[in-house]
Design an enzyme around this catalytic site. Structure first.
Site, PDB file in Angstrom:
ATOM      1  N   TRP A 151       0.848  -1.204   0.000  1.00 12.21           N
ATOM      2  CA  TRP A 151       0.000   0.000   0.000  1.00 12.21           C
ATOM      3  C   TRP A 151       0.877   1.244   0.000  1.00 12.21           C
ATOM      4  O   TRP A 151       2.075   1.142   0.295  1.00 12.21           O
ATOM      5  CB  TRP A 151      -0.919   0.005   1.236  1.00 12.21           C
ATOM      6  CG  TRP A 151      -2.218   0.733   0.970  1.00 12.21           C
ATOM      7  CD1 TRP A 151      -2.579   1.948   1.444  1.00 12.21           C
ATOM      8  CD2 TRP A 151      -3.296   0.267   0.147  1.00 12.21           C
ATOM      9  NE1 TRP A 151      -3.825   2.281   0.955  1.00 12.21           N
ATOM     10  CE2 TRP A 151      -4.286   1.273   0.159  1.00 12.21           C
ATOM     11  CE3 TRP A 151      -3.521  -0.881  -0.617  1.00 12.21           C
ATOM     12  CZ2 TRP A 151      -5.480   1.165  -0.555  1.00 12.21           C
ATOM     13  CZ3 TRP A 151      -4.705  -0.998  -1.324  1.00 12.21           C
ATOM     14  CH2 TRP A 151      -5.675   0.015  -1.287  1.00 12.21           C
ATOM     15  N   ASP A 207      -0.159  11.207  -0.217  1.00 13.20           N
ATOM     16  CA  ASP A 207      -1.211  12.226  -0.137  1.00 13.20           C
ATOM     17  C   ASP A 207      -2.564  11.578   0.168  1.00 13.20           C
ATOM     18  O   ASP A 207      -2.674  10.353   0.259  1.00 13.20           O
ATOM     19  CB  ASP A 207      -1.278  13.014  -1.451  1.00 13.20           C
ATOM     20  CG  ASP A 207      -1.834  12.184  -2.599  1.00 13.20           C
ATOM     21  OD1 ASP A 207      -1.602  10.965  -2.648  1.00 13.20           O
ATOM     22  OD2 ASP A 207      -2.523  12.757  -3.467  1.00 13.20           O
ATOM     23  N   GLU A 210      -3.665   8.781  -1.892  1.00 16.02           N
ATOM     24  CA  GLU A 210      -2.834   7.580  -1.758  1.00 16.02           C
ATOM     25  C   GLU A 210      -2.008   7.286  -2.996  1.00 16.02           C
ATOM     26  O   GLU A 210      -1.732   6.134  -3.317  1.00 16.02           O
ATOM     27  CB  GLU A 210      -3.706   6.348  -1.444  1.00 16.02           C
ATOM     28  CG  GLU A 210      -4.745   6.598  -0.382  1.00 16.02           C
ATOM     29  CD  GLU A 210      -5.369   5.313   0.134  1.00 16.02           C
ATOM     30  OE1 GLU A 210      -6.270   4.800  -0.529  1.00 16.02           O
ATOM     31  OE2 GLU A 210      -4.936   4.830   1.191  1.00 16.02           O
ATOM     32  N   GLU A 211      -1.612   8.332  -3.714  1.00 16.11           N
ATOM     33  CA  GLU A 211      -0.897   8.093  -4.970  1.00 16.11           C
ATOM     34  C   GLU A 211       0.477   8.733  -5.014  1.00 16.11           C
ATOM     35  O   GLU A 211       1.386   8.194  -5.645  1.00 16.11           O
ATOM     36  CB  GLU A 211      -1.730   8.659  -6.143  1.00 16.11           C
ATOM     37  CG  GLU A 211      -3.015   7.913  -6.378  1.00 16.11           C
ATOM     38  CD  GLU A 211      -3.918   8.569  -7.404  1.00 16.11           C
ATOM     39  OE1 GLU A 211      -4.839   7.900  -7.895  1.00 16.11           O
ATOM     40  OE2 GLU A 211      -3.700   9.766  -7.712  1.00 16.11           O
ATOM     41  N   GLU A 433     -18.883   6.831  -4.555  1.00 12.51           N
ATOM     42  CA  GLU A 433     -17.683   7.662  -4.532  1.00 12.51           C
ATOM     43  C   GLU A 433     -17.685   8.652  -5.702  1.00 12.51           C
ATOM     44  O   GLU A 433     -17.364   9.824  -5.540  1.00 12.51           O
ATOM     45  CB  GLU A 433     -16.450   6.761  -4.619  1.00 12.51           C
ATOM     46  CG  GLU A 433     -15.130   7.505  -4.595  1.00 12.51           C
ATOM     47  CD  GLU A 433     -13.946   6.543  -4.703  1.00 12.51           C
ATOM     48  OE1 GLU A 433     -13.743   5.977  -5.804  1.00 12.51           O
ATOM     49  OE2 GLU A 433     -13.257   6.346  -3.698  1.00 12.51           O
TER      50      GLU A 433
END
Ligand SMILES: *[C@@H]1O[C@H](CO)[C@@H](O)[C@H](O)[C@H]1NC(C)=O
Ligand SMILES: *[C@@H]1O[C@H](CO)[C@@H](O)[C@H](O)[C@H]1NC(C)=O
Ligand SMILES: *[C@@H]1O[C@H](CO)[C@@H](O)[C@H](O)[C@H]1NC(C)=O
Length: 618
Positions: A151, A207, A210-211, A433
C-alpha cells in the site's frame, strides 16, 4: 419517488439556467434545492451510521467503532477503515451531535474513541507505537487487525485528523461538565497523535488520494490545525503539549510554500507531472475553516483571497475534462473530481469534491457576513469577476449594495455545485464515490461514508451551523524564515476506555433553554396534629417569600421515628434559589425557620435523576 420528482424539476430548471448563461436563482429552483438538501441530509446521516460497526446496517461483523470507507467488498474493495476517512467522518458526526445531542451519535463517537485507543497499539507495516511510526498506517481491516498487503504508506494526515475529531468531542465533554472523560479517556489518545504530528510533519508521505509520495498540502494544513488546537486542549485538561508549541509555527511556515502565487500546488517535494490543481486544497480549506478567523491568507481560510483564487483555478480545471460539464457557463458550478489528470476509474467527478467546492463558498459567506465587509484584491479579482462581472478591487461594507450583490452571487454559485450533486444523485439518495464523467451514473464504491459526511458538513455550512473555533486567528503569524523540524515524540498506550467507570461519570445532557425540573424537598419536622409544613422561597414557584403562596408539603410518609414532610416543585433549570420551611398552625399562625436562608442551585443536567434536598427543620 420524492427524489425522482425533484430530480426532474431540477434538470428542467438547470437547462433554463444555462440557456440564460447566468445563474439567476428562480424561486422554483430554490425550493427544489432546499427540499433536496433536507431529504438528502437524512439519507446522508443514515448512510454514515450504516457503515459504522458493530451495529450499522451495512457493517455488521465490523468491530465496534470501525468506520468503514464503504460496504463495497469488490470492484473496489473498500471494506476497511482508513484513519483519514474515519477521522473526517467522526469530525462531521461530532458537529451533528453538538447540535442534536442524539444519544445514538454519542455512542458511535465514544465507540470510535475507545476503539482507537486499541488501534494505536497495533503493530503494522508502517511500524508500531513505540516510536509513533505505526500511527501513520493508512488503513486497517474491519476487525482492526493490521492490513499487511502492499500500500502507499505512510499517510501522515491520519493522526492529525483523528486528533481533531477527538478534540472536538473532548471539548464538548469539557463544556458539558465531563472533565474526567476528556482528561482520562480522550487526552491520552490525542496525545499520541499530536506527538506523531510534531515528530513526522517534515517527512514525506502519501497524499490523501494515496498516490503521490511527497509533501501534501492537505496533510500539512491538517497538521497545523491539530497542533494548535491540541496545545489548547492539553491546557484545558491540565496538561501541556510542548512539542505542539515548538512545531506549530514551523508547520505554518512550510504550509506557505504550497502557494505558487496563483493557486495551491497540492503536492510538493515531488515531481508528479501534474499542474498541482487538486481538490486536495479545497478540502483543506474547509477542514481549517475557523468561524472566528478573518479572511486570513496565512491559514488559508475559505474567504481568503488566496483560497478564492485557488477555488477558481481548481474548479476551472475540471470544466473541459468531463462531458457532464460541457455547456455550463463559467459563472455556474460544475462537477468536480480529484484533479484533472486523474485516471482512477477512468477519472470521474466525485460527490465529496463537488460538495467541498460548495462548502468552501458557504464558509466564506459566513466569514464575510461576520466580518461585515468583503475586500477584493488583485489575487481574488478573477474569482469575483467570474460570478459578478462588474467586480472591482476594493472593500465593500455590508451596508453597501455591492456587498449584497457579491454575497448573493456567492450563494447562487455555491448552490449551483449542490445542484450538480442533486442532478447526479439517484432517486434512492445513495451517494457512491464517483459519478461518470459522461453520463453521470454513480460509479466506483457504493455508499462511500465520506460522501455522506461531506453532504452533512455542506448542509451545516449552508445553514450557518458552524463548528467551534480552533484558534486560527491567534496562530497565523508566519516566521520570517522556515525551520525544518521534527520533535522527538513520546508515546504510551491509552488504557482507559470505560466511559461508564466511576472516575468518568456519564455525560451530562444539558437541559434545553427555559426548561424546568421537579425538585423534591424533604424536611424532617416534628409537628402536632393540625400543623402543616410548607416551603417558601425566592422564586415564583415557591411563592416569592409570601407565606400565603408557599407550597404545602405532604405528610404521607410521616412516622414518629422519621417525621418526613415531602413535596416536589418544578423549578427552572440552572436557577439559584433561596428558601426556608414554614410551619402553619391550625389557627393559621405562621412560624418561620431560623436564619440563615437555605439555598440550592437547580441542576442543568437533564439526564441526571431528579434532584432532592434533605433538610431538618431548624
Ligand atoms: C521540511 O521543512 C522545510 C522548511 O519549511 C522545507 O523547506 C522542506 O521542504 C520540508 N521537507 C519536508 C519533506 O517536509
Ligand atoms: C432571607 O431572604 C429574605 C427575602 O429575600 C430576606 O428578606 C432576608 O433578609 C434573608 N435572610 C437572611 C438571613 O439573609
Ligand atoms: C435524600 O434522601 C434520599 C433517601 O431518603 C436519598 O435517596 C437521597 O440521595 C438524598 N439526597 C441527598 C441530596 O442527600
Amino acid at each position: 419517488m420524492l427524489f425522482k420528482n425533484l430530480l426532474l424539476q431540477t434538470s428542467i430548471v438547470l437547462s433554463s439556467l444555462s440557456e440564460q448563461g447566468h445563474a439567476i436563482p428562480t424561486l422554483e429552483k430554490r425550493a427544489t434545492l432546499d427540499q433536496f438538501i433536507t431529504s438528502e441530509n437524512t439519507v446522508a446521516l443514515n448512510g454514515v451510521l450504516a457503515n459504522i460497526g458493530p451495529s450499522g446496517s451495512k457493517s455488521q461483523g465490523a468491530a465496534s467503532g470501525v468506520v468503514l470507507a464503504s460496504p463495497s467488498k469488490s470492484n473496489p474493495d473498500y471494506y476497511y477503515t482508513w484513519t483519514r476517512d474515519a477521522g473526517l467522518v467522526i469530525k462531521a458526526l461530532v458537529e451533528q451531535f453538538s447540535v442534536s445531542k442524539a444519544t445514538n451519535l454519542q455512542t458511535v463517537i465514544q465507540n470510535y474513541i475507545s476503539a482507537n485507543a486499541k488501534l494505536q497499539t497495533i503493530s503494522n507495516p508502517s511500524g508500531s507505537l513505540s516510536n509513533g511510526a505505526g500511527l501513520g498506517e493508512p488503513k486497517f481491516n474491519a476487525d482492526f487487525s493490521a492490513f499487511t498487503g502492499a500500500w502507499g504508506r505512510p499517510q501522515r494526515d491520519g493522526p492529525a485528523l483523528r486528533a481533531t475529531a477527538m478534540i472536538a468531542y473532548g471539548n464538548w465533554l469539557l463544556a458539558n461538565g465531563n472533565t474526567a472523560a476528556a482528561t482520562s479517556i480522550v487526552w491520552p489518545i490525542v496525545k499520541n497523535d499530536l506527538n506523531y504530528v510534531a515528530q513526522y510533519w517534515n517527512q514525506t508521505g502519501f497524499d490523501l488520494w494515496e498516490e503521490v509520495q511527497g509533501s501534501s498540502f492537505f496533510t500539512i494544513a491538517a497538521s497545523h490545525r491539530a497542533l494548535v488546537e491540541g496545545s489548547a486542549f492539553a491546557k484545558k485538561v491540565g496538561q501541556s503539549c510542548s512539542v505542539c508549541d515548538a512545531q506549530a509555527s514551523n508547520v505554518l511556515c512550510f504550509l506557505q510554500k504550497f502557494w505558487n502565487g496563483q493557486y495551491i500546488d497540492s503536492n510538493i517535494n515531488v515531481n508528479e507531472g501534474r499542474t498541482g490543481k487538486d481538490a486536495n486544497s479545497i478540502i483543506s480549506s474547509i477542514h481549517v475553516f475557523d468561524p472566528a478567523a478573518g479572511c486570513d491568507d496565512a491559514t488559508f481560510q475559505p474567504c481568503s483571497p488566496r483560497m478564492l483564487a485557488n477555488h477558481k483555478q481548481v474548479t476551472d480545471s475540471f470544466r473541459s475534462v468531463y462531458s457532464v460539464n460541457s455547456g455550463i457557463a463559467s459563472s455556474s458550478g460544475v462537477a468536480i473530481g480529484r484533479y484533472s489528470e486523474d485516471v482512477y476509474y477512468t477519472g470521474n467527478p466525485w460527490y465529496l469534491t463537488t460538495l467541498a467546492a460548495a462548502e468552501q463558498l458557504y464558509d466564506a459567506l459566513y466569514q464575510f457576513n461576520k466580518a461585515g465587509s468583503i475586500t477584493i484584491t488583485d489575487v481574488s479579482l478573477a474569482f469575483w469577476k467570474a460570478i459578478y462581472s462588474s467586480a472591482a478591487t476594493g472593500t465593500y461594507a455590508s451596508s453597501s449594495t455591492t456587498f449584497k450583490s457579491l454575497t448573493s452571487a456567492v450563494k447562487t454559485y455555491a448552490d449551483s455545485y449542490v445542484a450538480i450533486v442533486q442532478k447526479y444523485t439517484p432517486s434512492s439518495g445513495a451517494l457512491a464515490e464517483q459519478f461518470e464523467k459522461s453520463g453521470g451514473q454513480p460509479t466506483s464504491a457504493a455508499d462511500l461514508t465520506w460522501s455522506y459526511a461531506a453532504f452533512l458538513t455542506m448542509t451545516n455550512a449552508r445553514n450557518n451551523v458552524v463548528p467551534p473555533s480552533w484558534g486560527a486567528a491567534s496562530a497565523n503569524k508566519v516566521p520570517s524564515t522556515c525551520s525544518s523540524g521534527g520533535a522527538t515524540g513520546t508515546y504510551a498506550a491509552a488504557t482507559n476506555t470505560n466511559w461508564a467507570s466511576p472516575s468518568t461519570p456519564s455525560t451530562p445532557t444539558p437541559c434545553s433553554a427555559g426548561s424546568s425540573i421537579a425538585v423534591t424537598f424533604n424536611v424532617l419536622a416534628k409537628t402536632v396534629y393540625g400543623e402543616n409544613i410548607y416551603v417558601s422561597g425566592s422564586t415564583s414557584e415557591l411563592g416569592s417569600w409570601d407565606p400565603t403562596k408557599a407550597v404545602l408539603l405532604s405528610a404521607s410518609q410521616y412516622t414518629n421515628s422519621k417525621p418526613l414532610w415531602s413535596g416536589s416543585v418544578k423549578l427552572s433549570t440552572g436557577a439559584s434559589v433561596s428558601y426556608k420551611y414554614i410551619r402553619k398552625s391550625s389557627s393559621g399562625a405562621v412560624t418561620w425557620e431560623s436564619d440563615p436562608n437555605r439555598s440550592l442551585t437547580v441542576s442543568s443536567d437533564c439526564s441526571a435523576s431528579a434532584p432532592t434536598v434533605n433538610d431538618t427543620w431548624r
